[in-house]
Design a protein around this motif. Structure first.
Motif, mmCIF file in Angstrom:
data_model
loop_
_atom_site.group_PDB
_atom_site.id
_atom_site.type_symbol
_atom_site.label_atom_id
_atom_site.label_comp_id
_atom_site.label_asym_id
_atom_site.label_seq_id
_atom_site.Cartn_x
_atom_site.Cartn_y
_atom_site.Cartn_z
ATOM 1 N N ASP A 184 0.899 -1.352 -0.090
ATOM 2 C CA ASP A 184 0.030 -0.028 -0.106
ATOM 3 C C ASP A 184 0.948 1.194 0.109
ATOM 4 O OD1 ASP A 184 0.697 -0.997 2.724
ATOM 5 O OD2 ASP A 184 -0.471 0.924 3.291
ATOM 6 N N LYS A 185 2.342 1.155 0.119
ATOM 7 C CA LYS A 185 3.148 2.090 0.402
ATOM 8 C C LYS A 185 3.936 2.186 -0.885
ATOM 9 C CE LYS A 185 1.921 3.449 4.669
ATOM 10 N NZ LYS A 185 1.501 4.783 4.949
ATOM 11 N N ILE A 186 3.408 1.579 -2.108
ATOM 12 C CA ILE A 186 4.357 1.806 -3.217
ATOM 13 C C ILE A 186 3.606 2.169 -4.259
ATOM 14 C CG2 ILE A 186 5.179 -0.024 -5.123
ATOM 15 C CD1 ILE A 186 5.665 -2.095 -2.973
ATOM 16 N N ILE B 103 17.352 -3.802 -8.534
ATOM 17 C CA ILE B 103 16.421 -2.789 -9.086
ATOM 18 C C ILE B 103 17.066 -1.515 -9.855
ATOM 19 C CG2 ILE B 103 14.580 -3.008 -7.286
ATOM 20 C CD1 ILE B 103 15.802 -0.815 -5.810
ATOM 21 N N LEU B 104 16.671 -1.239 -10.727
ATOM 22 C CA LEU B 104 17.332 -0.084 -11.478
ATOM 23 C C LEU B 104 17.198 1.247 -10.830
ATOM 24 C CD1 LEU B 104 16.249 -1.067 -15.075
ATOM 25 C CD2 LEU B 104 18.245 -1.794 -13.955
ATOM 26 N N MET B 105 18.523 2.012 -10.958
ATOM 27 C CA MET B 105 18.449 3.487 -10.210
ATOM 28 C C MET B 105 18.848 4.246 -11.171
ATOM 29 S SD MET B 105 17.374 3.142 -7.222
ATOM 30 C CE MET B 105 18.007 4.582 -6.474
ATOM 31 N N SER C 201 13.922 3.663 -8.681
ATOM 32 C CA SER C 201 13.058 3.658 -7.358
ATOM 33 C C SER C 201 13.394 4.642 -6.276
ATOM 34 C CB SER C 201 13.480 2.339 -6.935
ATOM 35 O OG SER C 201 12.845 1.176 -7.916
ATOM 36 N N LEU C 202 12.563 5.357 -6.045
ATOM 37 C CA LEU C 202 12.716 6.620 -5.071
ATOM 38 C C LEU C 202 11.970 6.284 -3.787
ATOM 39 C CD1 LEU C 202 11.891 9.418 -8.047
ATOM 40 C CD2 LEU C 202 14.107 8.428 -6.914
ATOM 41 N N TYR C 203 12.733 6.678 -2.748
ATOM 42 C CA TYR C 203 12.273 6.523 -1.303
ATOM 43 C C TYR C 203 11.848 7.808 -0.810
ATOM 44 C CZ TYR C 203 12.089 5.900 3.677
ATOM 45 O OH TYR C 203 11.734 5.576 4.939
ATOM 46 N N ASN D 187 8.579 4.015 -7.708
ATOM 47 C CA ASN D 187 9.232 3.315 -8.858
ATOM 48 C C ASN D 187 8.651 4.155 -10.015
ATOM 49 O OD1 ASN D 187 10.236 1.175 -7.330
ATOM 50 N ND2 ASN D 187 8.471 0.142 -7.454
ATOM 51 N N LEU D 188 9.619 4.944 -10.562
ATOM 52 C CA LEU D 188 9.195 5.799 -11.724
ATOM 53 C C LEU D 188 9.851 5.469 -13.033
ATOM 54 C CD1 LEU D 188 8.906 9.739 -11.362
ATOM 55 C CD2 LEU D 188 10.536 8.947 -12.843
#
Length: 809
Positions: free
Chosen positions: A5-7, A427-429, A64-66, A94-95
């Motif tokens: 739910d936080k993604i 994961i791609l950054m 992926s951004l936090y 995740n953009l």
């Protein structure tokens, strides 16, 4: 990553040059990936050298951004029925930043498949353009929920010098245009709920990516609600539409009148214009007085700044665009838990109640693993690729034994199926990667070691009875082709290997070996240019030479066969009679869009064909039913037609009669296949064969003074203009026309030459149309095209006559 739910999985989509990558910088800066000073200038998501040189995005790039967010921002989410519990106000976004140029639309499709929401960016000056409509249509086809960012507001204020009401009218017109597209393409699909964009709901934001400021109406509603001690939601609704405020009487109405000012103009545009004009005048004393009033605190170093640097700093501190976009993304775009409830039915080909479907609908990390790979991403390890996709069910762990199913896999068979252990998950950054040991459902993932088994896309699962996830439908077609060859013959093996890598690296490009030539097919001139550059410099690493670009044509028929066409096998034991006739155009489009497929239930398909296209229901039920391998035999004929070995399109073959020897030894493929092919070719030749050519929809933005140049260029290139509209409040015109792809080479350069560089064209593949003339008459346009293709392929100059294929009784 374990809190679904936080993604939020989102794509940034728009027309070329509307500011996607510039805006994305502010989201990266908000997450601390780049510094705030670099946002808007760095274009951090343009990771390739040619992207930085050309100033356009070519490949979609994931990161992926936090975020840790102020609880006030997500308060509306907690009040909604769908929100889940938990006080932790941290989120993962995740953009994927995608290209806007139409030639790279396939990258947009691949991005949309693995995301649930889309931030649509529209340039406030240009408004909704042809590619805006294309990407929105793609998003709705994948059940992706949109939010809207109206960019480049600073240009409306300073370049166009619009007053408050003119700017409101222009913004409302842009939002209305987007809503018209949404209502057109989401018609009848109620699964997603309401997709209408409305600033008073908070799913529309405005701003300037380059100057790093932006807002949605909640930004202002929050400020005024605390100031006036009123309800935030109620005040927000008054900031858009026909709500007028009288300062003297302290009253609102919905009709206006003397002393009444539109709420949006009074409470949003008035303070915005005022601070921008003060900053523009560079009166520092007044700037600092006003910043104190609106609660912006500047450090001593910041007070020393001048000009644009001071403007950016003040505006970013007052209205940070990253916050406005982030609020819109978190509150108005769905989490994987919400989205997979309504996306699973669309994405999964198997039964709606098997374990895989249930796991996907529930976004269950404990369910069977279901991963869809949408594209391959080149790695620093030469020639190797990461398989990029989305975990819809289950959890990815290194070393897990999985079933890798390509697009040709059929349940119960072993074609296009590989059983292997996963090497590692990352994961791609942006331009780098981060190693993660386990990745649960709801997240995006990149897998290493499976590029040997998948070419472009596929499904990965641990469930033995799983079906494939649906193959992506692209909005463009690879209709422009070039033949490539090596300069030195010794380099040929490297070219072949390079072509295999190129085919992996791009979701759309097709690399084939045809009539002794290596062919690369792409969506347009720019797409081919980038692909060939990558082939030479990255994949093959040898000098190559290439032919002039040519266009893919298709073969069809325009009438019903005037006779039944008999062909016999070599041993005379197999005889087949067929006729051909054209399919309705709309029905052919339905097949290409996947509305009619071989996998459909035969009765359901027959009913659809009878209801929509007047097919005889009894005949419609017989389609694809033949069990004598005839459909396989006819594939050879339909892939390489009789006129010039191009694909057939829109042809219906009727099997009128067939005689087969009872002994299987006398009806093997060597007897059946050539006879079937000859009968089908004869049927085409007796049904008035025709050639169809691909056609672009051309959208040109041009000032009125240069419109004559556009008309001249289009008329010389067989262009058919069907619409001219003036942009709201601007001297710019939008000209829409159809132009054959074959006439498009050098079009952009000629157009810029004729209009002094004032015209901005965009070409997108739109449809197929009949090429004028009889292809069997060498003096006609169609005939000359057929002759040219046959010569290029090394075939005899003329189409073989009917007698070559027909047998007598």
């Amino acid at each position: 990553m374990t809190r679904q739910d936080k993604i939020r999985n989102i794509s940034v989509i728009a027309h070329v040059d509307h500011g996607k990558t510039t805006l994305t910088d502010s989201l990266l800066a908000r997450a601390g990936v780049i510094s705030m000073d670099q946002a808007g200038d760095k274009c951090a998501m343009d990771t390739r050298k040619d992207e930085q040189l050309k100033g356009i995005t070519i490949k979609s790039t994931a990161i992926s951004l936090y975020y840790e967010v102020d609880p006030a921002i997500v308060r509306p989410l907690k009040q909604s029925a769908d929100a889940e519990g938990g006080d932790n106000d941290s989120y993962i976004v995740n953009l994927i930043d995608s290209p806007g140029h139409v030639d790279f639309s396939s990258e947009v499709t691949a991005a949309l498949r693995v995301t649930d929401g889309a931030m649509v960016v529209v340039d406030s000056i240009s408004g909704v353009c042809v590619q805006t409509e294309t990407v929105l249509r793609q998003a709705l086809a994948e059940r992706i929920k949109p939010v809207l960012m109206v960019n480049k507001l600073d240009r409306c204020i300073f370049e166009l010098q619009l007053d408050h009401e003119e700017l409101y009218t222009k913004l409302r017109s842009t939002i209305d245009n987007v809503n018209v597209i949404l209502s057109t393409y989401s018609d009848g699909d109620e699964a997603m709920g309401d997709t209408t964009l409305d600033p008073s709901k908070g799913n529309v934001a405005f701003g300037s990516g380059l100057q790093r400021w932006g807002f949605n109406l909640r930004t202002f509603a929050r400020f005024y609600a605390s100031k006036f001690k009123t309800d935030e939601e109620k005040f927000m609704r008054r900031l858009w539409g026909d709500h007028f405020y009288n300062q003297q009487l302290k009253k609102w109405n919905t009709t206006g009148g003397e002393g009444y000012v539109r709420g949006f103009n009074k409470f949003v545009l008035e303070p915005l214009y005022k601070i921008l004009q003060i900053l523009h005048a560079q009166d520092k004393k007044e700037v600092f007085e006003y910043t104190e009033k609106i609660g912006v605190r500047l450090s001593l170093e910041e007070k020393e700044l001048e000009g644009k640097a001071l403007t950016k700093t003040v505006m970013m501190k007052w209205l940070p665009v990253g916050d406005a976009m982030l609020e819109m993304i978190l509150v108005h775009l769905p989490s994987p838990v919400q989205a997979q409830r309504y996306r699973t039915d669309l994405l999964y080909e198997g039964p709606k109640d098997d374990l895989a479907a249930i796991g996907m609908k529930e976004c269950n990390p404990e369910g069977p693993l279901m991963v869809y790979i949408s594209k391959m991403v080149p790695t620093t390890d030469k020639g190797r690729f990461l398989a990029f996709g989305r975990v819809f069910s289950g959890t990815v762990t290194s070393g897990l034994k999985v079933r890798i199913m390509g697009p040709q896999y059929e349940p119960g068979k072993t074609t296009d199926l590989f059983i292997r252990n996963l090497q590692r998950a990352v994961i791609l950054m942006g331009g780098s990667i981060a190693h993660i040991s386990t990745i649960p459902a709801g997240n995006v993932v990149a897998l290493s070691g499976i590029d040997k088994f998948l070419v472009k896309s596929g499904t990965i699962t641990t469930y033995e009875h799983a079906h494939n996830m649906k193959v992506m439908k692209f909005s463009v077609s690879p209709v422009v082709r070039v033949a490539v060859d090596v300069v030195k013959p010794a380099d040929l093996p490297k070219l072949v290997e390079g072509l295999q890598r190129l085919a992996k690296s791009d979701p759309m490009v097709q690399c084939t070996f045809d009539s002794g030539e290596h062919i690369v097919a792409g969506a347009g001139e720019l797409h081919l240019e980038i692909c060939l550059k990558d082939l030479e410099e990255e994949h093959a690493c040898v000098p190559i030479k290439k032919s002039e670009p040519v266009v893919s044509y298709k073969e069809t028929v325009s009438a019903k066969s005037d006779q039944q066409c008999l062909a016999k096998s070599g041993n005379k034991h197999f005889r087949i009679w067929t006729t051909a006739e054209p399919l309705p155009d709309d029905f052919t489009n339905d097949i290409e869009m996947g509305k009619v497929t071989p996998a459909q239930d035969a009765k359901e398909r027959a009913r659809y064909m009878a209801d929509n296209y007047d097919f005889d229901a009894h005949e419609a039920r017989k389609i694809w039913k033949s069990k004598i391998r005839l459909s396989q035999d006819s594939k050879w004929a339909t892939q390489e037609g009789v006129l010039c070995e191009e694909n057939m399109r829109g042809v219906r073959f009727n099997l009128e009669d067939i005689k087969v020897h009872p002994d299987p030894a006398h009806r093997k493929g060597a007897q059946v296949i050539p006879a079937t092919r000859r009968s089908l070719f004869a049927a085409v030749l007796t049904a008035q064969p025709r050639i169809v050519e691909p056609v672009y929809l051309v959208d040109v933005q041009v000032p009125q003074t240069a419109m004559g140049g556009v008309f001249n260029v289009l008329s010389r290139r067989r262009g058919l203009i069907f619409e001219e509209t003036q942009s709201t409040g601007m001297p710019m015109f939008n000209i829409k026309a159809y132009m054959p792809v074959n006439e498009s080479f050098g079009f952009v350069e000629e157009l810029r030459g004729q209009t002094g560089g004032q015209a901005f064209p965009q070409c997108v593949f739109d449809h197929w149309q009949l090429l004028p003339g009889n292809p069997l008459d060498v003096s006609s346009r169609a005939g000359s095209v057929v002759t040219e293709i046959r010569q290029r392929k090394g075939l005899s100059a003329t189409v073989p006559s009917l007698e070559n294929y027909l047998d007598k009784l």
